[in-house]
Design a protein around this motif. Structure first.
Motif, PDB file in Angstrom:
ATOM      1  N   ARG B 174       0.810  -1.211   0.000  1.00 35.81           N
ATOM      2  CA  ARG B 174       0.000   0.000   0.000  1.00 35.81           C
ATOM      3  C   ARG B 174       0.854   1.277   0.000  1.00 35.81           C
ATOM      4  NH1 ARG B 174      -5.085  -0.233   3.801  1.00 35.81           N
ATOM      5  NH2 ARG B 174      -3.646  -0.789   5.442  1.00 35.81           N
ATOM      6  N   GLU B 175       1.973   1.232   0.740  1.00 36.04           N
ATOM      7  CA  GLU B 175       2.834   2.416   0.879  1.00 36.04           C
ATOM      8  C   GLU B 175       3.720   2.555  -0.359  1.00 36.04           C
ATOM      9  OE1 GLU B 175       2.736   4.626   3.378  1.00 36.04           O
ATOM     10  OE2 GLU B 175       1.060   3.502   4.255  1.00 36.04           O
ATOM     11  N   PRO B 176       4.390   3.715  -0.504  1.00 33.57           N
ATOM     12  CA  PRO B 176       5.252   3.899  -1.676  1.00 33.57           C
ATOM     13  C   PRO B 176       6.466   2.980  -1.699  1.00 33.57           C
ATOM     14  CG  PRO B 176       4.766   6.012  -0.621  1.00 33.57           C
ATOM     15  CD  PRO B 176       4.270   4.946   0.293  1.00 33.57           C
ATOM     16  N   SER B 177       6.859   2.441  -0.516  1.00 34.63           N
ATOM     17  CA  SER B 177       8.029   1.555  -0.478  1.00 34.63           C
ATOM     18  C   SER B 177       7.692   0.297   0.296  1.00 34.63           C
ATOM     19  CB  SER B 177       9.206   2.250   0.210  1.00 34.63           C
ATOM     20  OG  SER B 177      10.229   1.312   0.486  1.00 34.63           O
ATOM     21  N   ILE B 178       8.356  -0.805  -0.034  1.00 37.85           N
ATOM     22  CA  ILE B 178       8.251  -1.990   0.809  1.00 37.85           C
ATOM     23  C   ILE B 178       9.149  -1.791   2.037  1.00 37.85           C
ATOM     24  CG2 ILE B 178       7.679  -3.545  -1.085  1.00 37.85           C
ATOM     25  CD1 ILE B 178      10.639  -4.502  -0.974  1.00 37.85           C
ATOM     26  N   GLY B 179       9.083  -2.689   2.982  1.00 38.22           N
ATOM     27  CA  GLY B 179       9.924  -2.587   4.180  1.00 38.22           C
ATOM     28  C   GLY B 179       9.135  -2.689   5.465  1.00 38.22           C
ATOM     29  N   GLY B 180       7.927  -2.103   5.453  1.00 35.99           N
ATOM     30  CA  GLY B 180       7.058  -2.216   6.634  1.00 35.99           C
ATOM     31  C   GLY B 180       7.635  -1.559   7.866  1.00 35.99           C
ATOM     32  N   MET B 214       6.883  -6.129  -8.390  1.00 35.92           N
ATOM     33  CA  MET B 214       6.575  -5.378  -7.188  1.00 35.92           C
ATOM     34  C   MET B 214       5.558  -4.301  -7.536  1.00 35.92           C
ATOM     35  SD  MET B 214       9.465  -3.872  -4.702  1.00 35.92           S
ATOM     36  CE  MET B 214       9.943  -2.705  -5.943  1.00 35.92           C
ATOM     37  N   MET B 215       4.473  -4.234  -6.796  1.00 29.53           N
ATOM     38  CA  MET B 215       3.448  -3.222  -7.056  1.00 29.53           C
ATOM     39  C   MET B 215       3.262  -2.402  -5.787  1.00 29.53           C
ATOM     40  SD  MET B 215       0.934  -5.839  -8.980  1.00 29.53           S
ATOM     41  CE  MET B 215       0.132  -5.010 -10.304  1.00 29.53           C
ATOM     42  N   THR B 216       4.074  -1.338  -5.661  1.00 28.93           N
ATOM     43  CA  THR B 216       3.964  -0.499  -4.479  1.00 28.93           C
ATOM     44  C   THR B 216       2.938   0.600  -4.737  1.00 28.93           C
ATOM     45  OG1 THR B 216       5.832   0.743  -5.305  1.00 28.93           O
ATOM     46  CG2 THR B 216       6.293  -0.878  -3.618  1.00 28.93           C
ATOM     47  N   TYR B 217       2.519   1.266  -3.661  1.00 25.25           N
ATOM     48  CA  TYR B 217       1.511   2.327  -3.754  1.00 25.25           C
ATOM     49  C   TYR B 217       0.272   1.763  -4.440  1.00 25.25           C
ATOM     50  CZ  TYR B 217       0.662   7.363  -3.270  1.00 25.25           C
ATOM     51  OH  TYR B 217       0.209   8.596  -2.871  1.00 25.25           O
ATOM     52  N   SER B 218      -0.056   0.510  -4.109  1.00 29.32           N
ATOM     53  CA  SER B 218      -1.132  -0.212  -4.791  1.00 29.32           C
ATOM     54  C   SER B 218      -2.003  -0.913  -3.767  1.00 29.32           C
ATOM     55  CB  SER B 218      -0.557  -1.273  -5.729  1.00 29.32           C
ATOM     56  OG  SER B 218       0.263  -0.682  -6.692  1.00 29.32           O
ATOM     57  N   GLU B 219      -3.267  -1.123  -4.127  1.00 31.64           N
ATOM     58  CA  GLU B 219      -4.160  -1.854  -3.235  1.00 31.64           C
ATOM     59  C   GLU B 219      -5.005  -2.835  -4.015  1.00 31.64           C
ATOM     60  OE1 GLU B 219      -6.025   0.161   0.108  1.00 31.64           O
ATOM     61  OE2 GLU B 219      -4.986   1.981  -0.509  1.00 31.64           O
ATOM     62  N   ARG B 235      -5.385  -1.871  -7.825  1.00 33.05           N
ATOM     63  CA  ARG B 235      -5.323  -0.467  -8.252  1.00 33.05           C
ATOM     64  C   ARG B 235      -3.957   0.094  -7.896  1.00 33.05           C
ATOM     65  NH1 ARG B 235      -7.043   4.683  -6.353  1.00 33.05           N
ATOM     66  NH2 ARG B 235      -7.537   3.725  -4.364  1.00 33.05           N
ATOM     67  N   GLN B 236      -3.229   0.526  -8.931  1.00 33.99           N
ATOM     68  CA  GLN B 236      -1.943   1.176  -8.699  1.00 33.99           C
ATOM     69  C   GLN B 236      -2.209   2.665  -8.660  1.00 33.99           C
ATOM     70  OE1 GLN B 236       0.604  -0.659 -11.860  1.00 33.99           O
ATOM     71  NE2 GLN B 236       1.880  -1.195 -10.106  1.00 33.99           N
ATOM     72  N   GLN B 318      -0.736  11.891 -14.719  1.00 32.44           N
ATOM     73  CA  GLN B 318      -0.815  10.435 -14.524  1.00 32.44           C
ATOM     74  C   GLN B 318      -2.045  10.043 -13.709  1.00 32.44           C
ATOM     75  OE1 GLN B 318       2.048   8.320 -11.877  1.00 32.44           O
ATOM     76  NE2 GLN B 318       2.915   7.564 -13.790  1.00 32.44           N
ATOM     77  N   GLU B 319      -2.723   8.990 -14.154  1.00 35.29           N
ATOM     78  CA  GLU B 319      -3.948   8.536 -13.489  1.00 35.29           C
ATOM     79  C   GLU B 319      -3.694   7.191 -12.798  1.00 35.29           C
ATOM     80  OE1 GLU B 319      -7.078   9.907 -13.575  1.00 35.29           O
ATOM     81  OE2 GLU B 319      -6.530  11.642 -14.824  1.00 35.29           O
TER      82      GLU B 319
END
Lengths: 173, 676
Positions: B174-180, B214-219, B235-236, B318-319
């Motif tokens: 969900r966040e812009p980066s992985i790592g948690g 990897m799909m960051t900033y995505s849900e 959804r990205q 960008q959409e």
């Protein structure tokens, strides 16, 4: 000496109430398992049958159980909105409401047929529901369908099917 | 009249059943039920000897059905089905009577009634088995790719295991980066390893792995399908940065004039710009524009980032993009949130400046954090001379969460060490119990005892700044009952750290619904079996790993990530899986075409065939709930394994004693009989 339930309602004489439970495989049956694992004790009145979803509950099953000698029927599923099959419990909710109305017309107290919810993590709610249901049935006394109700269950079931079909047309899904 | 020969096996389960249910008499009685050819009781039916007993009888007596009265079918149905198959009996001619979870364990003080109830459950199973029909399991192909939701350490660990084995992974974060959460920490207990030093190489591996998308900033928006074949819509969210052009150079955020408090990564202690990368080692390295704080999106002018970007990567137009992926299995590793201490107003968090949350303190000690690792008060300069650490904030507390958050004791010990190391301050640790159950944890506690931490046993009543004595002036005073000396104490300190507990993500319940898995009252996901199947769920093909299943620390999360990966690899390796053949089918000869069932189906699995004027079930979409079966006014839909006749027969069985002709059991005693 009489049965322990006759102390509350003498109508029970020397016998116990019998409640048939229909539990959905995913939530309530697992809640009952959890009640067991947690050693929560509850009355021996409930005898349960596993179905995949309360949506499978044909109202005929409830009538059959009452006709065959049960004093009450408890149907339990997943909480509204959490059905494993998305919406089976809503269907059960609607059918049970219609069935209770039908039963009332036959002179059966609708409290004898109840619908409840417990998630797989709620063994305590399962126990509490069985206790409450048992209390209600003990107060109401024995049903004795065969002695008191003359309509055949096929007639009632077909009456019910018409009710549901009407509802279906009126409200859609 | 069909030939019915049923075998009934009543299990003692050691003392578990036999202690409360008179199993011998149940077995003896069951021998007299119609259709029963043999009835036995045995110490442990699930043992290999118990299973062999069943197999031998099937072969020697030619049984047509088997009933085992023992535990829950969720426990041993697969075990006995396999035994039946080995002996040549179709697995679906088997039924369990659950006389342990549903009888002996819940009716402990009433042998007489528990035995009678067990008989009813056995009678129900016997009359059901008489009606059962042989079925063949459906076979589903397992699609190779796996979806992992959550890019914390559990998700990363699962992703790398699967990707390294050569299979494709979609990792959604969900966040812009992985790592948690682990990316926010400075040190990890009990080894005091640098958190970033052990995490970032793994993040880098994920970012560069040929098998990981990897799909960051995505849900995840929608999930359809079942084990082997899920269709997932993701959804990205628009980064407003073209990642094909961006090099992550950082010119854009250096020039961005909009500064906002970073409540996520810096836990509110630091600032970030509107275009930002959460932290320097972020994976992927590309920034995102936070539209809420971006001056251009709010006021229509600025575009400073666009002007300075050397590669022209900024894309304000960008959409959001929707991506649909097809996967065979899903692992949820969605992690936890930290308890908000504002809910406990007497601890003063958010009101008294020098009360810090544990996450804030993590950032305070982090060399890459807002103070460069300096442990200072909220003014940014003063070093504390005394620090109080309060355990169990929001945990082990009936008002908030009853459970233990499992990680806070060790984190508090780690904090104590860091305070002493960085400031030399006196540390007071207010605990209820110190819990250090894992490898080398207790040793770490002893180390802190030697380092001179003052451990005070008692739940803190209040943190206040109103002084009663001159010595308390300008300090925070911790009011506590020291339960070891039995006295009220007031401990004045400069800084207070609250060990806030772990809570499920606030949207955990919605996510559980979306993926069709169970969720506890609190919001932690429910495993298939708490001991023997901790990473599977009741929904085949959906696994859970890490703290979303319950509070756990880094090593446990890593282990669960790898465990979930192993389960997925097992399925991928097999290539296909058997699924329950519980499906609905319509007798088209008798279907009136009323179409009531069409709208009942939650999966749109029932089509109306105009030409024939009948409805038809698509078995690929049907999941076997039976809602249409119950709704059919002509009773021409059949739900396999839960047919009308099977259930009617089961109802007759369960009421065998109260039916017409049955002999209802009567009880003379007013009081239940005591257990032996």
């Amino acid at each position: 000496m009489p049965s322990k339930y006759s102390e509350i309602n003498p109508a029970w004489g020397d016998r116990d109430p019998v409640i048939v439970g229909f539990l959905c495989n995913w939530c309530s049956y697992r809640a009952a398992d959890l009640a067991g694992i947690s050693r929560f004790s509850y009355p021996t009145t409930l005898r349960d049958i596993r179905i995949m979803c309360t949506g499978r509950l044909d109202p005929t099953f409830v009538l059959k159980a009452l006709r065959e000698g049960a004093d009450g029927v408890l149907v339990m599923g997943c909480h509204p909105g959490q059905c494993h099959y998305e919406s089976g419990n809503y269907k059960a909710m609607r059918r049970m409401a219609l069935l209770r109305r039908t039963l009332a017309q036959l002179g059966v107290d609708p409290e004898r047929v109840q619908l409840g919810w417990a998630s797989a993590a709620q063994g305590n709610i399962f126990r509490d529901t069985v206790i409450r249901m048992t209390d209600a049935i003990v107060r109401l006394g024995p049903l004795d369908w065969q002695a008191n109700i003359t309509d055949s269950i096929d007639d009632i079931a077909s009456h019910f099917a018409h009710l549901e079909a009407d509802e279906e047309v009126a409200y859609g899904r | 009249m069909k030939d019915t020969r049923i075998g009934v096996y009543v299990c003692h389960c050691g003392h578990n059943i036999a202690g409360t249910v008179d199993v011998e008499s149940v077995a003896e009685w069951a021998a007299g039920l119609p259709g029963v050819a043999v009835s036995r009781d045995y110490k442990f039916m699930c043992s290999s000897l118990g299973q062999e007993l069943v197999e031998k009888d099937i072969q020697e007596l030619g049984l047509t059905g088997v009933v085992v009265a023992s535990c829950s079918p969720h426990m041993h149905e697969p075990t006995f089905r396999k035994a039946c198959e080995r002996a040549g009996l179709n697995a679906y001619l088997f039924e369990m009577a659950n006389i342990r979870e549903h009888a002996s364990w819940v009716h402990p003080n009433d042998i007489e009634r528990a035995t009678e109830k067990s008989k009813a459950l056995v009678a129900a199973a016997v009359s059901r088995v008489a009606e059962l029909e042989p079925l063949e399991p459906l076979v589903a192909e397992i699609k190779e790719p796996t979806l992992i939701v959550g890019g914390g350490i559990a998700g990363i660990s699962a992703a790398l295991e699967i990707a390294d084995a050569g299979h494709h992974v979609y990792l959604v974060e969900r966040e812009p980066s992985i790592g948690g959460h682990m990316a926010q920490f400075d040190k990890t207990f009990p080894t005091l390893d640098c958190s970033a030093c052990i995490l970032t190489p793994k993040m880098f591996d994920v970012g560069n792995h040929p098998n990981i998308t990897m799909m960051t900033y995505s849900e995840v928006e929608q999930v359809d399908g079942f084990i082997g074949n899920f269709t997932v819509r993701i959804r990205q969210k628009a980064r407003k940065v073209n990642t094909d052009l961006c090099t992550g150079c950082g010119d854009c955020w250096a020039k961005c004039p909009a500064k906002v408090i970073d409540t996520v990564f810096e836990a509110g202690l630091g600032y970030r710009t509107a275009i930002y990368r959460p932290f320097p080692q972020a994976v992927p390295k590309y920034p995102v524009i936070d539209m809420e704080s971006c001056i251009y999106f709010q006021k229509g002018t600025c575009r400073a980032c666009e002007k300075v970007c050397p590669t022209g990567a900024i894309d304000f137009e960008q959409e959001d993009e929707t991506v649909v992926v097809n996967v065979g299995n899903i692992i949820l590793a969605t992690g936890v949130e930290i308890f908000d201490a504002r809910r406990i107003s007497q601890y003063g968090y958010g009101r008294l400046p020098n009360v810090f949350s544990n996450l804030e303190f993590e950032r305070l000690t982090n060399a890459a954090g807002p103070t460069g690792g300096e442990v200072v008060l909220r003014d940014g300069v003063t070093r504390p001379e005394s620090v109080a650490i309060i355990h169990c904030v929001g945990s082990r507390d009936k008002n908030y969460n009853e459970y233990c958050s499992a990680v806070c004791c060790m984190a508090a010990l780690k904090f104590s060490h860091l305070v002493i190391e960085r400031t030399g301050a006196e540390v007071y640790s207010f605990y209820i119990d110190i819990r250090t159950p894992m490898k080398n944890y207790e040793e770490f506690y002893h180390r802190l005892l030697e380092e001179g931490v003052h451990f005070v046993r008692g739940r803190v009543a209040e943190v206040t700044d109103s002084a009663r004595t001159p010595g308390e002036e300008g300090k925070l005073i911790v009011q506590v009952e020291d339960t070891l000396i039995g006295k009220q104490r007031r401990v004045p300190v400069d800084m207070v750290i609250l060990m806030n507990g772990l809570e499920p993500q606030s949207d955990a319940k919605e996510v559980a619904n979306q993926f069709g898995i169970g969720c506890s009252e609190a919001g932690f996901y429910i495993e298939r079996h708490p001991k023997l199947d901790p990473v599977a769920t009741m929904t085949d093909g959906v696994f859970i790993a890490g703290a979303c299943q319950g509070p756990k620390d880094i090593p446990a999360s890593v282990a669960q990530g790898a465990a979930a990966a192993a389960r997925v690899l097992n399925l991928i390796g097999r290539g296909e899986v058997e699924i329950e053949p519980i499906r609905a089918s319509i007798d088209e000869e008798r279907c009136s075409g009323c179409r009531i069932c069409n709208n009942m189906c939650p999966y749109n699995a029932i089509d109306y065939i105009e030409d024939l004027g009948v409805s038809r079930v698509n078995p690929a979409l049907c999941k076997g709930c039976g809602t249409c079966v119950a709704a059919c006014p002509s009773q021409v839909i059949s739900g396999q394994h839960y047919t009308f006749d099977q259930l009617m027969s089961q109802i007759e069985g369960i009421l065998y004693d109260v039916r017409e002709g049955g002999e209802r059991v009567t009880y003379a005693g007013a009081e239940p009989v005591e257990a032996k």
